[in-house]
Enzyme design. Structure first.
Site, short mmCIF file in Angstrom:
data_model
loop_
_atom_site.label_atom_id
_atom_site.label_comp_id
_atom_site.label_asym_id
_atom_site.label_seq_id
_atom_site.Cartn_x
_atom_site.Cartn_y
_atom_site.Cartn_z
N LYS A 79 -17.74 5.86 -5.11
CA LYS A 79 -18.42 6.90 -5.88
C LYS A 79 -18.71 6.38 -7.28
CE LYS A 79 -17.91 11.79 -7.22
NZ LYS A 79 -17.06 12.99 -7.12
N SER A 158 -18.85 17.26 -5.33
CA SER A 158 -19.75 16.34 -5.98
C SER A 158 -19.84 14.97 -5.28
CB SER A 158 -19.32 16.12 -7.43
OG SER A 158 -18.04 15.52 -7.50
N SER A 182 -14.14 18.41 -4.67
CA SER A 182 -15.27 17.48 -4.56
C SER A 182 -15.10 16.37 -3.53
CB SER A 182 -15.57 16.85 -5.93
OG SER A 182 -16.19 17.80 -6.77
#
Length: 487
Positions: A79, A158, A182
């Site tokens: 990420k 997210s 997330s």
């Protein structure tokens, strides 16, 4: 042999050991898939870095077998919230679009040191603020799943790039972050496993901060066993993080026995929403199915109450926004961030932040600044922290009578990419995941089945502090019944 991309991490490891294929061949297959992907999951591709790491892995597999780990030669995605040395790290914000760190975050370094092959950086909601991965300066991410009527849906957020990449067979596993859900919510939307460890289990050093008292690294994989394998190396004490827990990390794989006879599973009445809202009925039905699976294996089901659950979401958004307004104050174009020049310093600040930060990020900064302002600090931020303690105490009391808590992960299936949800409805996607985050507890999302629209639905298992092994074991039992829904 199954499609090389669709193997689990454990299966890839086994085949690498048997020399069925090399780490370079495995990595190249993933690079080819990434080059042809239509999901917008990868925003920075690092093929040369990956192939060099794969060559090193092949050398170890052939000549230094005492150094082989479960992740040697396994292709993973990172990420874009985690710093990567000499590789752009942007948090998917225009204000950091050109930022290249000079060091690796602790969890990235630990993954690489354990032999994992980094394929590149993954898309996300800007500064990890969002539930749909539509708040990215690189554009939205598409879920590999489509609704039965052909409509494209969001991957969640997210960590939407991470969940889409794993579900779309672009990487074997991915590193994500979880502040209020997330990792777990996008895992639920994409039909994969997502695990958030106990707060402090994994170092936050080198992880771009959103809300420092809530942020925690997590993993997204296609199987429960893979989650245990990927979580193992990134855990452990780190002197670079003052919130890092100085406790021993157990071998998580040893906890996955599929034996749960006598375990007490708490079912919180406050998480049952279908009585009030008809659209949540499908999730409630799947929840009952999960309860039945655990009962079949000898678990004892216990009805419990978490009375302050209804306050968790507003409390979370006050606290995380307050911390975000403080953390993001550093991006002013002078020390950090892309600068928009002006003759006036105040105008420069205004233009730099106004032009380079997205709408959702600015919204939360404003909410946080308001909550922290002198006239409202006690009424909002201080009160929110007090209620956070009450939410935590609810869990502490419950774990005196139960071993684990089973809930849905998200209230509904993934929504359409072109569906314009109002802000409050968007925030409600985290209604089931936020309470465990406020308490700092470990939690895992595991697929339970498909909706009538042929989209994944998932359950969440919450454990007591530092019992990641236990929630992995409960998840494994459910996985035994449901199988891998990606198939």
């Amino acid at each position: 042999m199954k499609d090389i991309l669709k193997l689990s991490i454990a299966e890839m490891h086994e085949n690498l050991i048997k020399k069925e294929f090399s780490a370079v061949e495995l990595t190249q297959a993933h690079i080819d898939a990434i080059n042809n992907e239509q999901l917008n999951a990868f925003i920075t591709k690092t093929p040369e870095v990956a192939l060099n790491a794969a060559r090193k892995a092949d050398h170890i597999l052939t000549h230094e077998q005492d150094k082989i780990t479960s992740l040697t030669g396994i292709p993973v995605g990172i990420k874009d919230l985690f710093c990567t040395k000499n590789i752009k790290t942007t948090a998917c914000s225009n204000i950091l679009r050109n930022f290249t760190p000079q060091y690796d975050s602790t969890v990235v370094k630990r993954l690489i040191d354990d032999g994992a092959v980094m394929l590149g950086k993954l898309n996300m909601d800007e500064f990890a603020m969002g539930s749909s991965n539509s708040n990215s300066c690189f554009g939205p991410v598409e879920n590999p799943w489509t609704r039965a009527d052909g409509v494209k849906v969001v991957p969640g957020g997210s960590s939407g790039g991470s969940s889409a990449a794993v579900a779309g067979f672009l990487c074997a596993g991915a590193l994500g972050s979880d502040t209020g859900g997330s990792v777990r919510q996008p895992a639920a939307f994409c039909g994969i496993v997502g695990l958030k460890p106990t707060y402090g289990r994994c170092s936050r050093s080198g992880m771009i901060a959103f809300a420092s008292s809530l942020d925690q690294a997590g993993v997204l994989t296609r199987t429960v066993k893979d989650a245990a394998l990927m979580l193992q190396p990134i855990c452990g004490y780190d002197t670079q993080d003052s919130t890092s827990a100085n406790i021993t990390t157990p071998r998580f794989l040893d906890s996955i026995t599929n034996i749960i006879k006598g375990k007490r599973i708490g079912i919180p009445k406050e998480y049952e929403l279908s009585n009030k809202y008809k659209e949540y009925e499908e999730v409630s039905e799947m929840w009952l199915k999960g309860i039945k699976y655990l009962e079949n294996e000898g678990a004892e089901i216990v009805n419990i109450s978490l009375p302050h659950t209804s306050y968790a979401l507003p409390v979370y958004y006050i606290i995380c926004s307050a911390e975000a307004s403080s953390n993001l104050a550093r991006y002013d174009g002078i020390k950090y961030g892309t600068r928009v020049n002006s003759d006036n310093i105040n105008e420069m600040y205004e233009l730099t932040r106004g032009n380079n930060l997205g709408t959702e990020v600015k919204r939360r900064i404003l909410i946080g600044a308001y909550a922290l302002s002198s006239g409202y600090y006690d009424a909002y931020y201080n009160k929110a922290q007090c209620i956070r303690r009450l939410v935590t105490n609810d869990f502490v009391e419950s774990f005196k009578s139960v071993d684990y808590i089973l809930t849905p992960t998200a209230p509904k299936e993934a929504f359409a990419m072109d569906e314009q949800l109002d802000t409050l409805t968007m925030y409600l996607n985290d209604v089931f995941t936020v309470p465990a985050s406020l308490a700092g507890l470990p939690a895992i999302s595991i697929p339970i089945g498909l909706s009538k629209n042929k989209l994944p639905l998932s359950l969440q298992i919450i454990g007591n502090y530092y019992d990641e092994g236990g929630i992995l074991n409960i998840a494994s039992v459910i996985e035994k019944y449901t199988g891998n829904i990606l198939k």
